[in-house]
Design a protein around this motif. Structure first.
Motif, PDB file in Angstrom:
ATOM      1  N   TYR A   1       0.651  -1.374   0.220  1.00  0.00           N
ATOM      2  CA  TYR A   1      -0.019  -0.172  -0.115  1.00  0.00           C
ATOM      3  C   TYR A   1       1.009   1.348  -0.047  1.00  0.00           C
ATOM      4  O   TYR A   1       0.316   2.360  -0.061  1.00  0.00           O
ATOM      5  CB  TYR A   1      -0.992   0.022   1.391  1.00  0.00           C
TER       6      TYR A   1
ATOM      7  N   SER B   1       4.034  -0.699  -3.846  1.00  0.00           N
ATOM      8  CA  SER B   1       2.858  -0.980  -4.162  1.00  0.00           C
ATOM      9  C   SER B   1       2.782  -1.844  -5.787  1.00  0.00           C
ATOM     10  O   SER B   1       1.998  -2.418  -5.849  1.00  0.00           O
ATOM     11  CB  SER B   1       1.925   0.288  -4.690  1.00  0.00           C
TER      12      SER B   1
ATOM     13  N   THR C   1       0.516  -2.710   7.279  1.00  0.00           N
ATOM     14  CA  THR C   1      -0.961  -2.562   7.488  1.00  0.00           C
ATOM     15  C   THR C   1      -1.570  -3.839   7.917  1.00  0.00           C
ATOM     16  O   THR C   1      -1.027  -4.835   7.961  1.00  0.00           O
ATOM     17  CB  THR C   1      -1.516  -2.227   6.083  1.00  0.00           C
ATOM     18  N   CYS C   2      -2.922  -3.523   8.957  1.00  0.00           N
ATOM     19  CA  CYS C   2      -3.712  -4.718   9.236  1.00  0.00           C
ATOM     20  C   CYS C   2      -4.447  -5.322   8.033  1.00  0.00           C
ATOM     21  O   CYS C   2      -5.663  -5.326   8.046  1.00  0.00           O
ATOM     22  CB  CYS C   2      -4.374  -4.170  10.446  1.00  0.00           C
ATOM     23  N   ASP C   3      -3.970  -5.863   7.124  1.00  0.00           N
ATOM     24  CA  ASP C   3      -4.432  -6.382   5.966  1.00  0.00           C
ATOM     25  C   ASP C   3      -3.651  -7.539   5.334  1.00  0.00           C
ATOM     26  O   ASP C   3      -2.460  -7.358   5.138  1.00  0.00           O
ATOM     27  CB  ASP C   3      -4.609  -5.330   4.847  1.00  0.00           C
TER      28      ASP C   3
ATOM     29  N   ASP D   1      -1.349  -7.466   2.407  1.00  0.00           N
ATOM     30  CA  ASP D   1      -0.038  -6.540   2.359  1.00  0.00           C
ATOM     31  C   ASP D   1       1.248  -7.186   2.343  1.00  0.00           C
ATOM     32  O   ASP D   1       1.835  -7.270   3.363  1.00  0.00           O
ATOM     33  CB  ASP D   1      -0.279  -5.288   3.190  1.00  0.00           C
TER      34      ASP D   1
ATOM     35  N   THR E   1      -0.653   4.776  -1.358  1.00  0.00           N
ATOM     36  CA  THR E   1      -1.901   5.141  -0.630  1.00  0.00           C
ATOM     37  C   THR E   1      -1.315   5.375   0.967  1.00  0.00           C
ATOM     38  O   THR E   1      -0.180   5.314   1.110  1.00  0.00           O
ATOM     39  CB  THR E   1      -2.963   4.064  -0.572  1.00  0.00           C
ATOM     40  N   ARG E   2      -2.302   6.014   1.583  1.00  0.00           N
ATOM     41  CA  ARG E   2      -2.341   6.400   3.115  1.00  0.00           C
ATOM     42  C   ARG E   2      -3.086   5.495   3.832  1.00  0.00           C
ATOM     43  O   ARG E   2      -3.577   5.683   5.107  1.00  0.00           O
ATOM     44  CB  ARG E   2      -2.374   7.822   3.495  1.00  0.00           C
ATOM     45  N   PHE E   3      -3.419   4.074   3.459  1.00  0.00           N
ATOM     46  CA  PHE E   3      -4.191   3.025   3.974  1.00  0.00           C
ATOM     47  C   PHE E   3      -3.769   2.849   5.409  1.00  0.00           C
ATOM     48  O   PHE E   3      -2.503   2.439   5.586  1.00  0.00           O
ATOM     49  CB  PHE E   3      -4.353   1.917   3.296  1.00  0.00           C
ATOM     50  N   ASN E   4      -4.424   2.670   6.467  1.00  0.00           N
ATOM     51  CA  ASN E   4      -4.158   2.504   7.898  1.00  0.00           C
ATOM     52  C   ASN E   4      -3.279   3.318   8.504  1.00  0.00           C
ATOM     53  O   ASN E   4      -2.666   3.088   9.614  1.00  0.00           O
ATOM     54  CB  ASN E   4      -3.632   1.142   7.968  1.00  0.00           C
TER      55      ASN E   4
ATOM     56  N   TYR F   1      -0.357   4.203   7.079  1.00  0.00           N
ATOM     57  CA  TYR F   1       0.931   4.187   6.618  1.00  0.00           C
ATOM     58  C   TYR F   1       1.149   4.585   5.085  1.00  0.00           C
ATOM     59  O   TYR F   1       0.064   5.083   4.586  1.00  0.00           O
ATOM     60  CB  TYR F   1       1.039   2.498   6.697  1.00  0.00           C
ATOM     61  N   GLY F   2       2.431   4.414   4.635  1.00  0.00           N
ATOM     62  CA  GLY F   2       2.444   4.813   3.223  1.00  0.00           C
ATOM     63  C   GLY F   2       3.101   6.075   2.837  1.00  0.00           C
ATOM     64  O   GLY F   2       3.704   6.287   1.918  1.00  0.00           O
TER      65      GLY F   2
END
Length: 384
Positions: free
Chosen positions: A292, A296, A330-332, A335, A367-370, A372-373
Motif C-alpha cells: 500500500y 505497491s 498494514t492490518c491487511d 499486504d 496510498t495512506r491506507f491504515n 501508513y505509506g
C-alpha cells in the motif's frame, strides 16, 4: 513527502546516523541525469519523459537540466505541472481517452500533440481541436496494438486499435488536416528488442494500408529498468534495433522517432530503505512499508532481487540467504510482497531492508491506507 535538506554521501550514512523509523526514499540526481543523457545519446530521436512514473518536481528539474525537452502527459494536472517547471517543453497528451473539459484545458495550455485509438475519441478531437495553431500544425498520433509478448504487463488490454482500425483512423486524421503519426507501447518492463521490431514493421504496414505518410512514430515507453541483479537493461541493443528496423521497414519515408520512457529513465535514481518491524519465529518478516506504500507495484510487475540488508550500525548482513514471506505494516493480509524474497539468515528486528531501483511508480501510486505509506525523501550523492 518530507525532504531532507542534507545531502548524504550514501543511504548507509543516513541509516547509521539517523536510524529512521519511517521508510526513506533516497534520490541521486547524478544517477537520474546520467540515465537521461544515456537515452539522449543512444535513442535515434526525441526523448520525452512519461511523467506518470514519478512526477516529483526534483525529477522534472533534473531531467530538464540533463537535456530532456519533452514530456508525455496524461492529465490536465500533469500538463499544469510541466508548464510551471518546464514552460517551453513539448507536451504530448497521449492518454487516448479524455473528457471534453480535459481537452479544453490542454488546448488552453498550448498542447499540440495528441493520440487516439477509437473513432469516437477522434471525432471528439476533430470537433474541438483546430488542425493548426499560430505556432505550428497539430499532430494526432493513432495508437495501435499487437499481440506481442515479452513485457511485465500489456497495455494493449486497455489501449490501442487493431491494425485495420488504425489504418482507418490514420486516413481520417490526414483527411481532417492534422499531422498524421503513429504510436504504440510494447508493454511494461519490456526486455526483448524484438518487441519493438515487430511493432515498427506493423506500423509501416498500417501506414501503407492507409496510404498515408506518417510524420512521426512514437515507439512508446516500456524501456526496462534494472530490477534483477544479473540482468541489466539492454538499452543500447534496443536503441540499435529500433534504428535499424525503422530504416529497413520505412526506407526513404522513415518518420522522425519519439520515445516516452518513464520507468527506464527514473527507476534507478531512487533507492528505498525499509525497516524490519518484527521477525516471527517461523521467519516471516514485517516491514514498515509494503504494497500500500512505495512497494505497491511489486504484486503487478513481480519481485525484485536488488535487495540488501543493513544493520543499524551500517554494516551489511552477510548471512546465507533464506526465502521468507515479507509483509507490509498494514492490518491487511494482502499486504505482502510477491514470492519469498531471499534475505540473510542473520536478519534481525531493526535492520534496514534496502530496495534498489525504486524510482518508478512508488510514491506516485502509494496510498495512506491504515495511516501508513508516507516516506521521507533524502538526497544522496550516490546510491551505495
Amino acid at each position: 513527502m518530507g525532504l531532507s535538506k542534507t545531502i548524504w554521501s550514501s543511504p548507509t550514512e543516513l541509516l547509521r546516523s539517523q536510524a529512521p523509523e519511517q521508510p526513506v526514499l533516497f534520490f541521486a540526481p547524478t544517477v537520474l541525469q546520467a540515465t537521461a543523457r544515456r537515452f539522449i545519446a543512444g535513442f535515434p530521436g526525441l526523448v520525452t519523459y512519461a511523467l506518470k512514473a514519478n512526477p516529483d518536481e526534483m525529477v522534472i528539474q533534473n531531467l530538464v537540466a540533463a537535456g530532456i525537452r519533452g514530456f508525455d502527459v496524461a492529465s490536465p494536472a500533469e500538463i499544469a505541472l510541466c508548464r510551471r517547471l518546464a514552460p517551453t517543453a513539448a507536451l504530448h497528451y497521449n492518454n487516448p481517452v479524455r473528457a471534453r473539459s480535459e481537452i479544453a484545458a490542454a488546448l488552453a495550455a498550448g498542447v499540440r500533440s495528441w493520440s487516439v485509438d477509437s473513432r469516437s475519441e477522434l471525432a471528439k478531437l476533430v470537433g474541438m481541436v483546430p488542425a493548426a495553431t499560430a505556432q505550428a500544425p497539430v499532430e494526432i498520433a493513432v495508437r495501435y496494438k499487437l499481440p506481442v509478448a515479452g513485457a511485465a504487463y500489456d497495455f494493449g488490454a486497455k489501449f490501442g486499435a487493431e491494425p485495420a482500425l488504425a489504418a482507418e483512423l490514420l486516413r481520417a486524421v490526414a483527411a481532417a488536416g492534422f499531422t498524421a503519426s503513429l504510436t504504440f507501447h510494447p508493454g511494461t518492463q519490456c526486455t526483448d528488442p524484438a518487441a519493438w521490431e515487430t511493432y515498427i514493421r506493423a506500423g509501416a504496414q498500417i501506414a501503407a494500408l492507409a496510404g498515408v505518410g506518417i510524420a512521426r512514430l512514437n515507439v512508446g515507453g516500456g524501456f526496462p529498468s534494472h530490477r534483477v541483479a544479473d540482468a541489466p537493461p539492454p538499452l543500447e541493443q534496443i536503441f540499435a534495433r529500433i534504428a535499424a528496423t525503422v530504416g529497413d521497414a520505412f526506407g526513404a519515408d522513415a518518420p522522425q522517432l519519439v520515445c516516452e520512457p518513464g520507468r527506464g529513465l527514473v527507476a534507478d535514481a531512487f533507492t528505498l530503505a525499509t525497516r524490519v518491524r518484527a521477525l516471527r519465529e517461523g521467519g516471516d518478516v514485517f516491514l514498515n512499508d509494503g504494497t500500500y506504500g512505495a512497494l505497491s507495484e511489486l504484486p503487478i510487475t513481480g519481485p525484485v532481487d536488488r535487495i540488501e540488508v543493513v544493520a543499524p550500525d551500517g554494516s551489511r548482513r552477510t548471512g546465507a540467504p533464506v526465502a521468507r514471506r515479507v509483509f507490509g505494516p498494514t492490518c491487511d493480509s494482502v499486504d505482502r510482497l510477491p514470492g519469498t524474497p531471499a534475505l540473510p539468515e542473520d536478519l534481525a528486528e531493526g535492520d534496514f531492508v534496502v530496495f534498489h531501483g525504486m524510482g518508478a511508480y512508488s510514491t506516485a501510486t502509494a496510498t495512506r491506507f491504515n495511516g501508513y505509506g508516507a516516506v521521507v525523501q533524502a538526497t544522496t550523492l550516490g546510491l551505495r
